[in-house]
Design an enzyme around this catalytic site. Structure first.
Site, short mmCIF file in Angstrom:
data_model
loop_
_atom_site.label_atom_id
_atom_site.label_comp_id
_atom_site.label_asym_id
_atom_site.label_seq_id
_atom_site.Cartn_x
_atom_site.Cartn_y
_atom_site.Cartn_z
N ASP A 142 15.80 -0.91 6.98
CA ASP A 142 13.24 -0.52 6.63
C ASP A 142 12.69 -0.61 8.13
O ASP A 142 11.60 -0.49 8.35
CB ASP A 142 13.56 -1.78 5.96
N SER B 141 14.21 6.71 9.97
CA SER B 141 13.47 6.31 8.49
C SER B 141 14.35 6.98 7.16
O SER B 141 14.99 7.45 7.66
CB SER B 141 12.82 7.95 8.22
N GLN C 123 0.07 -6.37 1.43
CA GLN C 123 0.57 -6.94 1.99
C GLN C 123 -0.64 -6.94 3.64
O GLN C 123 -0.22 -7.80 4.51
CB GLN C 123 1.58 -5.99 3.40
#
Length: 379
Positions: A134, A139, A220
């Site tokens: 992550d 990716s 977030q």
């Protein structure tokens, strides 16, 4: 031992350490991904959490000199909570997304990846490896797609035939030249349910996401949540599952394979009002082991305030008024003022007026004015 034998051995070993799916991809540059990332950058669709150097994201050889293979792993996580607590008028609850239900997946996957690295180093000591989950440069989804773990869905998630998109991904870059696996053909077809269902229109089109509009990203952030997204948040405290929930490929997919991924319902679906007065220590003790805690308590508390406004929870007014008057953080004071306006009546209008006269922060004053307008519009 031949590389084919080593590959078979590694596949067999991966099953014994709790890897649900493993695939092998070449470490060639990700040229198509590079084109996509450049477009995303030009359009301003990136979240800012990504590795800023696009070359590192698409050139595995920049991470491990002589890289030949990327080994992708997937672990399935649950999509349903056993005996979930009800959100009632007496006790309103928020929700963490499914990917943050159990132990922080970064830790869970790193344990598995470390074992794979040790397995390879033991058999080929001259080989070099690096693993990531992550937050690494590569990716995870592009690697998993190339390694045949699943296809890249229109919701920008990897969809596996076995587990749907409810999987965590990680990878090991190695200098060992394993035979690559065959990618799975994209199977979304004409289905556009995820794009149509996205609450904020963050899915611009199949496979293209404007991260800045995505609720998973917005939950977030640490500043004031833009006005246009507050009503869209609902009772989400961290993340968003809408584009996965509507996906036909996820219908009936619910795997409880790994005990450490099982949610504690009081953490995954916590009561909102107690969240607002938690100290840092209390927050760390209760939520510190889940991935949704990585930005600290402020975004979660801000989101909890917005959720209480969404529920029009009058029982929250005393604690919201207390936050408005005493909390040292402008974002919490201001969001509380807006929520008081959403929930309150003329009595709270006076409280907001007094707070406005005492407030020194311009942003908070603006939020208080929004709260005042909301009450005035009701009367």
């Amino acid at each position: 031992m031949s590389l084919a034998q080593l590959k078979d051995e590694l596949i067999a070993y991966s099953k014994t350490i709790g890897v649900d799916k493993i695939g092998f991809a070449s470490a060639d540059p990700f040229l198509q991904l590079k084109d996509r990332l450049l477009i995303q950058q030009e359009l301003g669709y990136q979240s800012g959490f990504e590795e800023p150097d696009i070359e590192k994201r698409v050139q595995p050889g920049k991470l491990v000199e002589g890289a030949r293979t990327i080994i992708s792993i997937a672990l399935a996580y649950p999509s349903k909570m056993k005996d979930p607590p009800k959100s009632t008028r007496e006790d309103r609850r928020g929700i963490f997304c499914r990917a943050s239900w159990g132990k922080d997946y970064h830790d869970v996957l790193r344990e598995r990846l470390k074992k794979i690295e040790e397995f390879l180093e033991e058999r080929l000591p001259e080989s070099r490896t690096i693993s990531m989950v992550d937050t690494g440069e590569l990716s995870d989804r592009a690697v998993a797609e190339r390694a045949g773990i699943g296809w890249s869905g229109k919701n920008c998630a990897i969809i596996t035939p076995e587990f749907g998109s409810y999987v965590y991904l990680g990878e090991v870059v190695t200098t060992i030249p394993f035979e690559p696996d065959t990618p799975i053909t994209e199977q979304c077809g004409t289905c556009n349910k995820c794009v149509d269902a996205c609450p904020t229109g963050a899915l611009i089109q199949g496979g293209q996401l404007d991260s800045n509009k995505c609720i998973a990203f917005l939950t977030q952030t640490k500043n004031f949540l833009p006005d246009q997204y507050r009503k869209k948040l609902g009772n989400r405290l961290y993340g968003c599952d809408t584009c996965q929930q509507v996906c036909p490929e996820n219908k009936g997919k619910d795997f409880h394979i790994h005990p450490e991924m099982e949610p504690d319902s009081e953490i995954a679906k916590p009561k909102l009002i107690p969240l607002l007065t938690m100290s840092n220590r209390e927050f760390k003790e209760k939520f510190g082991h889940v991935s949704g805690s990585w930005r600290g308590k402020k975004p979660i508390q801000r989101n909890a305030i917005i959720a209480l406004a969404h529920f029009k929870d009058k029982k929250a007014l005393p604690v919201l008024i207390d936050l408005l008057k005493k909390d040292p953080r402008p974002v919490i004071r201001g969001t509380a003022a807006w929520a008081i306006g959403e929930i309150g009546s003329l009595e709270e209008h006076n409280i907001l007026n007094n707070a406005k006269n005492a407030e020194k922060d311009d942003d908070v004053v603006r939020e208080i004015e929004k709260g005042l307008n909301l009450i005035e519009n009701k009367h």
